[in-house]
Design an enzyme around this catalytic site. Structure first.
Site, mmCIF file in Angstrom:
data_model
loop_
_atom_site.group_PDB
_atom_site.id
_atom_site.type_symbol
_atom_site.label_atom_id
_atom_site.label_comp_id
_atom_site.label_asym_id
_atom_site.label_seq_id
_atom_site.Cartn_x
_atom_site.Cartn_y
_atom_site.Cartn_z
ATOM 1 N N THR A 35 34.942 42.300 63.104
ATOM 2 C CA THR A 35 34.317 42.648 64.382
ATOM 3 C C THR A 35 33.147 43.591 64.154
ATOM 4 O OG1 THR A 35 36.516 42.475 65.339
ATOM 5 C CG2 THR A 35 34.824 43.471 66.700
ATOM 6 N N GLY B 21 38.768 36.901 57.134
ATOM 7 C CA GLY B 21 39.243 38.069 56.415
ATOM 8 C C GLY B 21 40.514 38.571 57.049
ATOM 9 N N PRO C 154 43.227 41.099 58.721
ATOM 10 C CA PRO C 154 43.016 42.058 59.805
ATOM 11 C C PRO C 154 42.506 43.390 59.253
ATOM 12 C CG PRO C 154 45.173 41.042 59.995
ATOM 13 C CD PRO C 154 44.591 40.565 58.706
ATOM 14 N N GLY C 155 41.546 43.943 59.927
ATOM 15 C CA GLY C 155 41.059 45.270 59.561
ATOM 16 C C GLY C 155 40.036 45.300 58.454
ATOM 17 N N HIS D 47 68.619 56.850 40.138
ATOM 18 C CA HIS D 47 68.062 55.546 40.507
ATOM 19 C C HIS D 47 66.544 55.538 40.323
ATOM 20 C CE1 HIS D 47 67.927 51.877 43.222
ATOM 21 N NE2 HIS D 47 66.652 52.292 43.246
ATOM 22 N N GLU D 48 65.887 56.526 40.926
ATOM 23 C CA GLU D 48 64.422 56.573 40.833
ATOM 24 C C GLU D 48 63.977 56.831 39.395
ATOM 25 O OE1 GLU D 48 62.768 55.435 43.155
ATOM 26 O OE2 GLU D 48 64.278 55.557 44.733
HETATM 27 P P1 ADP Z 1 38.814 43.145 62.040
HETATM 28 O O1 ADP Z 1 37.993 42.688 63.188
HETATM 29 O O2 ADP Z 1 38.453 42.485 60.752
HETATM 30 O O3 ADP Z 1 40.283 43.109 62.260
HETATM 31 P P2 ADP Z 1 37.507 45.590 62.610
HETATM 32 O O4 ADP Z 1 36.102 45.188 62.438
HETATM 33 O O5 ADP Z 1 38.004 45.712 63.981
HETATM 34 O O6 ADP Z 1 38.468 44.663 61.779
HETATM 35 O O7 ADP Z 1 37.706 46.950 61.812
HETATM 36 C C1 ADP Z 1 38.470 47.991 62.298
HETATM 37 C C2 ADP Z 1 37.875 49.305 61.897
HETATM 38 O O8 ADP Z 1 38.042 49.534 60.506
HETATM 39 C C3 ADP Z 1 36.396 49.373 62.130
HETATM 40 O O9 ADP Z 1 36.119 49.822 63.406
HETATM 41 C C4 ADP Z 1 35.920 50.357 61.085
HETATM 42 O O10 ADP Z 1 35.979 51.669 61.567
HETATM 43 C C5 ADP Z 1 36.922 50.189 59.980
HETATM 44 N N1 ADP Z 1 36.354 49.375 58.914
HETATM 45 C C6 ADP Z 1 36.817 48.191 58.489
HETATM 46 N N2 ADP Z 1 36.079 47.720 57.479
HETATM 47 C C7 ADP Z 1 35.112 48.620 57.254
HETATM 48 C C8 ADP Z 1 34.021 48.692 56.340
HETATM 49 N N3 ADP Z 1 33.778 47.738 55.430
HETATM 50 N N4 ADP Z 1 33.230 49.774 56.402
HETATM 51 C C9 ADP Z 1 33.455 50.736 57.301
HETATM 52 N N5 ADP Z 1 34.449 50.728 58.186
HETATM 53 C C10 ADP Z 1 35.280 49.684 58.173
HETATM 54 ZN ZN ZN Z 2 65.008 51.282 43.903
HETATM 55 MG MG MG Z 3 38.663 42.177 65.022
#
Ligand code: ADP
Ligand code: ZN
Ligand code: MG
Length: 639
Positions: A245, A238, A240-241, A460-461
């Site tokens: 983890t 997946g 990042p974020g 422009h906008e």
């Molecule tokens: P990754 O390891 O995929 O980069 P993490 O597991 O470290 O991402 O996620 C970072 C933070 O984002 C988590 O600690 C959590 O607080 C938040 N987060 C990410 N996905 C979710 C989710 N599905 N539900 C709740 N919190 C999430």
């Molecule tokens: Zn523009």
């Molecule tokens: Mg991670």
């Protein structure tokens, strides 16, 4: 064009999106080794203090008591004769006398003769001499040590001391070197703040898949009795974020088993062979703690395809990877050790990792869709005081393509903003503002545009917004603003009404016209163009090339893809492109791209000329109010 967040229009080189700038400014480099200079100089100061204290003690010893009075041997003989002497001490040639009236005296004698002999020579009787209580002390005792040996040894002792300090310093580093082979994996056996599936919002499919792993960890026997072979490895993929983890910890939490957390990069250190021995150690520890989970985060750091030379063909990395494979093949499935690995680059992983019997289970953590975003926001909104007007769905609507971590960040930014304004509650405005802040950077209130710049930006906008409004396949406009933010002078926020994963050609064509709307509006209104639209033009050109080359959507060249790009499908990023077409085709591609752009330009121009009154209306509202929200924007067209 995958399901990334739609880039807001009109951004001039947005530094906020530039990962390098962000990383550079963030990282304050910390050396893993303590600088040897500082503690050492501390030690030198310590040594100096020790020397001072010792010398102080010495001088106080030699100053102890009153100085005895010096007398001659003849005087001593006289005193002995008179019976004044209480005791006499002889140390080599030194004689110390204590008189009965407590006076201390000293004298020296010839070392070849004893004091008795000398006194006899002075004509004293043996009885008198006995009364003087002569006591002979060995010269080589205490005083000798203190007076002679110690002072000469002191520098040596000091030197040894300093060396010892230095050695200890080195050992600090050395110890670390010696324990390099240990995995150093953090074992998390948390029972208190246990993470469970409840803490992970959305990701239903992933949870279903992992539910099975939890079952197995809870009751391995049930499965092995039926002869079932369970997966040893689960690969979590997946962006990042997206909560990889978090999900791995939730699996451990649900199963109630120990969790060994180690990051792929931690295996690789200075010394060759360390990674492999760390892997061995990690698996050995895990087997003792079974059932348990080994979590290898960011496995792409070691699990890159071997022998590609990509990312520097690193022998150490290969050895580490080999060791992981060996360990995974080596243990019985039934002992209850499950390896969960996470990566955001499954495309670069070595195929050997993915073959059955290793990481054969693959769990995909997708970017959350709108309902999942609402869930994630609600989860993270717990414990934050929100005003009653806050509608988290509205936030979710505005954040397509945001990951769970991004959403958490937005709520955090909102809380910070509320605190900065000394409010007790977080308002809807706080949340919406933080979205734009995350997308574009902070508002630049101090940046004052002159009247002309402001007018050009407004038109422009307005151009972007008007074209977007008039074209059926373009996404609806959520906000138009001429407040500078980050490096953008103004921006039009248009968001897809639903999460889309497939993109239509008609959408692309209309999007191109919207991108050029700003350029055309400036050109038609002022008869001149500025550097403002340069980013729009770059994006438009890139989209046109992708339509032709990557999506095979052009009429003239047909459904064919051009250019062998080593493409990170997953991230939508290309590292390098190889040309696999002829010079003639290249010309045809260029012609087709030009045609697409000029058509888009005509579309935009047609709309702007036909609906000039709306263009003026939008620009005027912008000049007056600086921002137009969705509702106010719609109202302009109803008037
Ligand atoms: P990754 O390891 O995929 O980069 P993490 O597991 O470290 O991402 O996620 C970072 C933070 O984002 C988590 O600690 C959590 O607080 C938040 N987060 C990410 N996905 C979710 C989710 N599905 N539900 C709740 N919190 C999430
Ligand atoms: Zn523009
Ligand atoms: Mg991670």
């Amino acid at each position: 064009m995958s399901s990334q967040p739609r880039p807001p229009l009109h951004q001039k080189q947005n530094l906020q999106n530039n990962p390098f700038v962000l990383v550079l400014s963030r990282q304050s480099r910390v050396s893993p080794f303590p600088s040897p200079m500082k503690p050492l100089s501390k030690n030198i100061i310590l040594a100096i203090i020790v020397v001072l204290v010792i010398s102080a003690i010495f001088s106080s010893i030699s100053l102890q008591g009153k100085k005895p009075q010096s007398i001659s041997i003849a005087t001593l003989a006289e005193e002995v004769e008179k019976g004044l002497v209480q005791s006499t001490k002889v140390e080599g040639s030194e004689v110390t006398i204590k008189l009965k009236d407590e006076t201390d005296q000293k004298t020296r004698k010839d070392s070849s003769a004893s004091l008795e002999e000398i006194l006899t020579q002075y004509g004293l009787e043996a009885d008198d001499i006995r009364a003087a209580n002569i006591e002979i002390q060995d010269r080589s005792t205490r005083s000798y040590i203190l007076g002679v040996i110690l002072p000469s040894l002191l520098p040596l002792i000091l030197l040894v001391g300093i060396f010892w300090f230095m050695l200890r310093q080195m050992q600090g580093a050395n110890n670390r070197a010696m324990s390099f082979g240990m995995s150093g994996a953090k074992e998390i056996k948390d029972t208190k703040q246990k993470v469970t599936f409840k803490d992970v919002a959305g990701s239903k499919e992933a949870k279903v898949e992992l539910e099975e792993v939890v079952e197995f960890l809870k009751n391995p026997k049930k499965f092995s009795d039926l002869g079932a072979k369970l997966p040893k490895g689960v690969l979590m993929m997946g962006r990042p974020g997206t909560g990889k983890t978090l999900m791995a910890r939730a699996v451990a939490g649900e199963a109630g088993v120990p969790f060994f957390h180690m990051s792929g990069s931690e295996f690789v250190e200075m010394f060759v062979g360390v990674g492999a021995s760390r892997v061995r150690d990690l698996f050995a520890r895990a087997k003792k703690a079974a059932p348990c989970i080994i979590f290898v985060d960011e496995i792409d750091a070691v699990g890159r395809q071997r022998g590609t030379g990509l990312g520097g063909s690193h022998d150490e990395r290969e050895q580490t990877l080999n060791q992981i494979l060996v360990e995974m093949d080596g243990f019985e499935t039934n002992i209850g050790v499950i390896v969960i690995a996470a990566t955001n680059r499954p495309d670069v992983l070595d195929p050997a990792l993915l073959r059955p019997g290793r990481f054969d289970r693959r769990v995909m953590l997708d970017l959350p869709d709108i309902n999942e975003r609402v869930e994630i926001l609600e989860l993270h909104a717990k414990g934050k005081p929100f005003a009653t007007d806050v509608n988290l769905r509205r936030v979710a609507e505005r954040t397509p393509g945001f990951s769970g971590a991004d959403l958490m960040n937005i709520l955090n930014e909102a809380a910070i903003r509320a605190a900065r304004f000394d409010r007790k509650e977080i308002t809807q405005e706080d949340t919406l503002d933080s979205i734009e802040k995350v997308l574009l950077g902070p508002e630049r209130k101090s940046y004052v545009m002159n009247a002309e710049e402001k007018k050009v930006t407004a038109y422009h906008e307005a151009g972007h917004a008007l074209v977007a409004r008039m074209l059926p396949n373009a996404d609806p406009v959520h906000k138009v603003s001429i407040i500078p933010r980050g490096s953008a002078g103004g921006y039009t926020l248009k968001l897809p009404s639903a999460d889309v994963r497939l993109h239509k050609r008609s959408t692309f064509i209309d999007d191109m016209a919207v991108m050029l709307g700003g350029f055309v509006a400036e050109m038609d209104t002022f008869g001149d163009i500025t550097t403002g639209p340069s980013d729009d033009l770059r994006k438009c050109t890139r989209l046109a090339r992708e339509i032709v080359m990557r999506f095979g959507m052009s009429d003239a060249l047909g459904p064919q893809v051009f250019g062998e790009s080593q493409e990170m499908v997953f991230l939508g990023k290309e590292i390098h492109e190889q040309r696999n077409y002829s010079e003639k085709t290249a010309e045809a591609i260029d012609a087709e791209v030009r045609l697409l752009i000029s058509r888009a330009m005509e579309t935009a121009r047609g709309i702007i000329q036909k609906e000039k009154k709306y263009l003026d209306a939008i620009a005027n509202v912008l000049l007056e109010k600086e921002t137009i929200e969705k509702e106010a924007f719609a109202a302009i067209f109803e008037a």
